[in-house]
Motif scaffolding. Structure first.
Motif, mmCIF file in Angstrom:
data_model
loop_
_atom_site.group_PDB
_atom_site.id
_atom_site.type_symbol
_atom_site.label_atom_id
_atom_site.label_comp_id
_atom_site.label_asym_id
_atom_site.label_seq_id
_atom_site.Cartn_x
_atom_site.Cartn_y
_atom_site.Cartn_z
ATOM 1 N N LEU A 154 0.867 -1.171 0.000
ATOM 2 C CA LEU A 154 0.000 0.000 0.000
ATOM 3 C C LEU A 154 0.903 1.220 0.000
ATOM 4 O O LEU A 154 1.546 1.529 1.012
ATOM 5 C CB LEU A 154 -0.930 0.010 1.220
ATOM 6 C CG LEU A 154 -1.944 1.140 1.226
ATOM 7 C CD1 LEU A 154 -2.973 0.944 0.095
ATOM 8 C CD2 LEU A 154 -2.668 1.235 2.576
ATOM 9 N N GLN A 155 0.984 1.869 -1.143
ATOM 10 C CA GLN A 155 1.762 3.092 -1.256
ATOM 11 C C GLN A 155 0.883 4.249 -0.828
ATOM 12 O O GLN A 155 -0.181 4.471 -1.405
ATOM 13 C CB GLN A 155 2.231 3.296 -2.699
ATOM 14 C CG GLN A 155 3.017 4.573 -2.915
ATOM 15 C CD GLN A 155 4.343 4.581 -2.205
ATOM 16 O OE1 GLN A 155 5.078 3.593 -2.229
ATOM 17 N NE2 GLN A 155 4.672 5.694 -1.556
ATOM 18 N N MET A 156 1.332 4.992 0.160
ATOM 19 C CA MET A 156 0.540 6.084 0.716
ATOM 20 C C MET A 156 1.302 7.392 0.520
ATOM 21 O O MET A 156 2.388 7.570 1.085
ATOM 22 C CB MET A 156 0.266 5.842 2.203
ATOM 23 C CG MET A 156 -0.393 4.502 2.485
ATOM 24 S SD MET A 156 -0.847 4.287 4.224
ATOM 25 C CE MET A 156 0.768 4.273 4.988
ATOM 26 N N ASN A 157 0.735 8.271 -0.271
ATOM 27 C CA ASN A 157 1.358 9.568 -0.562
ATOM 28 C C ASN A 157 0.520 10.700 -0.010
ATOM 29 O O ASN A 157 -0.673 10.526 0.275
ATOM 30 C CB ASN A 157 1.516 9.737 -2.075
ATOM 31 C CG ASN A 157 2.436 8.690 -2.686
ATOM 32 O OD1 ASN A 157 3.381 8.219 -2.057
ATOM 33 N ND2 ASN A 157 2.150 8.313 -3.926
ATOM 34 N N ARG A 158 1.139 11.861 0.121
ATOM 35 C CA ARG A 158 0.445 13.061 0.629
ATOM 36 C C ARG A 158 -0.352 12.722 1.881
ATOM 37 O O ARG A 158 -1.536 13.031 1.988
ATOM 38 C CB ARG A 158 -0.437 13.649 -0.463
ATOM 39 C CG ARG A 158 0.329 13.992 -1.734
ATOM 40 C CD ARG A 158 -0.446 14.902 -2.673
ATOM 41 N NE ARG A 158 -1.760 14.415 -3.021
ATOM 42 C CZ ARG A 158 -1.995 13.515 -3.965
ATOM 43 N NH1 ARG A 158 -0.986 12.978 -4.632
ATOM 44 N NH2 ARG A 158 -3.220 13.135 -4.235
ATOM 45 N N LEU A 159 0.324 12.109 2.814
ATOM 46 C CA LEU A 159 -0.349 11.667 4.039
ATOM 47 C C LEU A 159 -0.861 12.848 4.848
ATOM 48 O O LEU A 159 -0.253 13.933 4.872
ATOM 49 C CB LEU A 159 0.601 10.823 4.876
ATOM 50 C CG LEU A 159 0.772 9.380 4.378
ATOM 51 C CD1 LEU A 159 2.033 8.752 4.922
ATOM 52 C CD2 LEU A 159 -0.442 8.554 4.743
ATOM 53 N N LYS A 160 -1.972 12.608 5.517
ATOM 54 C CA LYS A 160 -2.626 13.615 6.347
ATOM 55 C C LYS A 160 -2.731 13.094 7.780
ATOM 56 O O LYS A 160 -2.758 11.875 7.993
ATOM 57 C CB LYS A 160 -4.025 13.904 5.808
ATOM 58 C CG LYS A 160 -4.073 14.337 4.358
ATOM 59 C CD LYS A 160 -5.507 14.496 3.885
ATOM 60 C CE LYS A 160 -5.572 14.920 2.431
ATOM 61 N NZ LYS A 160 -6.974 15.076 1.959
ATOM 62 N N PRO A 161 -2.833 13.980 8.750
ATOM 63 C CA PRO A 161 -2.986 13.516 10.146
ATOM 64 C C PRO A 161 -4.155 12.568 10.331
ATOM 65 O O PRO A 161 -4.084 11.637 11.158
ATOM 66 C CB PRO A 161 -3.182 14.818 10.905
ATOM 67 C CG PRO A 161 -2.414 15.834 10.106
ATOM 68 C CD PRO A 161 -2.651 15.437 8.672
ATOM 69 N N GLU A 162 -5.212 12.759 9.553
ATOM 70 C CA GLU A 162 -6.380 11.874 9.698
ATOM 71 C C GLU A 162 -6.137 10.479 9.144
ATOM 72 O O GLU A 162 -6.991 9.602 9.292
ATOM 73 C CB GLU A 162 -7.615 12.503 9.032
ATOM 74 C CG GLU A 162 -7.402 12.972 7.617
ATOM 75 C CD GLU A 162 -7.072 14.462 7.540
ATOM 76 O OE1 GLU A 162 -6.270 14.953 8.375
ATOM 77 O OE2 GLU A 162 -7.607 15.127 6.622
ATOM 78 N N ASP A 163 -5.000 10.261 8.505
ATOM 79 C CA ASP A 163 -4.630 8.917 8.064
ATOM 80 C C ASP A 163 -4.001 8.110 9.194
ATOM 81 O O ASP A 163 -3.725 6.916 9.019
ATOM 82 C CB ASP A 163 -3.641 8.983 6.895
ATOM 83 C CG ASP A 163 -4.249 9.588 5.650
ATOM 84 O OD1 ASP A 163 -3.536 10.369 4.980
ATOM 85 O OD2 ASP A 163 -5.415 9.284 5.342
ATOM 86 N N THR A 164 -3.757 8.753 10.325
ATOM 87 C CA THR A 164 -3.171 8.057 11.459
ATOM 88 C C THR A 164 -4.077 6.920 11.909
ATOM 89 O O THR A 164 -5.261 7.125 12.178
ATOM 90 C CB THR A 164 -2.949 9.032 12.623
ATOM 91 O OG1 THR A 164 -1.966 10.004 12.236
ATOM 92 C CG2 THR A 164 -2.469 8.299 13.868
ATOM 93 N N ALA A 165 -3.507 5.715 11.967
ATOM 94 C CA ALA A 165 -4.292 4.524 12.301
ATOM 95 C C ALA A 165 -3.356 3.330 12.356
ATOM 96 O O ALA A 165 -2.199 3.405 11.926
ATOM 97 C CB ALA A 165 -5.376 4.282 11.257
ATOM 98 N N VAL A 166 -3.893 2.228 12.857
ATOM 99 C CA VAL A 166 -3.226 0.946 12.681
ATOM 100 C C VAL A 166 -3.766 0.351 11.381
ATOM 101 O O VAL A 166 -4.981 0.267 11.192
ATOM 102 C CB VAL A 166 -3.501 -0.015 13.849
ATOM 103 C CG1 VAL A 166 -2.824 -1.365 13.591
ATOM 104 C CG2 VAL A 166 -2.996 0.587 15.152
ATOM 105 N N TYR A 167 -2.865 -0.015 10.500
ATOM 106 C CA TYR A 167 -3.241 -0.564 9.206
ATOM 107 C C TYR A 167 -3.070 -2.085 9.246
ATOM 108 O O TYR A 167 -2.019 -2.584 9.669
ATOM 109 C CB TYR A 167 -2.381 0.050 8.111
ATOM 110 C CG TYR A 167 -2.794 1.464 7.771
ATOM 111 C CD1 TYR A 167 -2.547 2.507 8.662
ATOM 112 C CD2 TYR A 167 -3.451 1.750 6.583
ATOM 113 C CE1 TYR A 167 -2.951 3.807 8.376
ATOM 114 C CE2 TYR A 167 -3.850 3.041 6.281
ATOM 115 C CZ TYR A 167 -3.604 4.061 7.174
ATOM 116 O OH TYR A 167 -4.004 5.349 6.878
#
Length: 121
Positions: A81-94
Motif C-alpha cells: 500500500l503506497q501512501m502519498n500526501r499523508l494527512k494527520p487523519e490517516d493516522t491509524a493501525v493498518y
C-alpha cells in the motif's frame, strides 16, 4: 489459510509518504485476494483498498483516492500500500487481510498483526 506479516508503518510528517507491505506465506498465497483496512482509536475498522489475485483493484474509501495505491508482487507473495500526501487523519493501525473468495470490504479470512502509521501535522 495464509499467514500474513504486515510492516512499513512509522511516524511521518503531513505530506510525506510511506509504503506498507504484507508478506503472505502458504503455497496458495498467490490466488488470494489481498487488501488493507485501518482503525483509528475510538473508530471502527474501515476498508481502504483491495487487489484481486489477477491484479484488479478496488477502493471504496474516498478520502484516500488519488493518494493511496494498492499493488502486489505475486513472485514475492507480497502486497503493498503506497501512501502519498499523508494527512494527520490517516493516522491509524493498518491491517493487511487476505481472502480466498471475497474481494472487497467483507474480506476476512486471514489478518496481519497490524502496523502503526502516525502522521504529524
Amino acid at each position: 489459510q495464509v499467514q500474513l506479516v504486515d510492516a512499513g508503518g512509522g511516524l511521518v510528517q503531513a505530506g510525506g509518504s510511506l509504503r506498507l507491505s504484507c508478506a503472505a506465506s502458504g503455497r496458495t498465497a498467490n490466488i488470494y485476494h489481498m487488501g488493507w483496512f485501518r482503525q483509528s482509536p475510538g473508530k471502527e475498522r474501515e476498508f481502504v483498498a483491495a487487489i484481486h489475485w489477477n491484479g484488479r483493484t478496488t477502493n471504496d474509501l474516498e478520502s484516500v483516492r488519488g493518494r493511496f495505491t494498492i499493488s502486489r508482487d505475486n513472485a514475492k507473495y507480497t502486497a503493498y500500500l503506497q501512501m502519498n500526501r499523508l494527512k494527520p487523519e490517516d493516522t491509524a493501525v493498518y491491517y493487511c487481510v487476505a481472502d480466498r473468495n471475497v474481494f472487497g470490504p467483507t474480506m476476512r479470512d486471514s489478518w496481519g498483526q497490524g502496523t502503526q502509521v502516525t502522521v504529524s501535522s
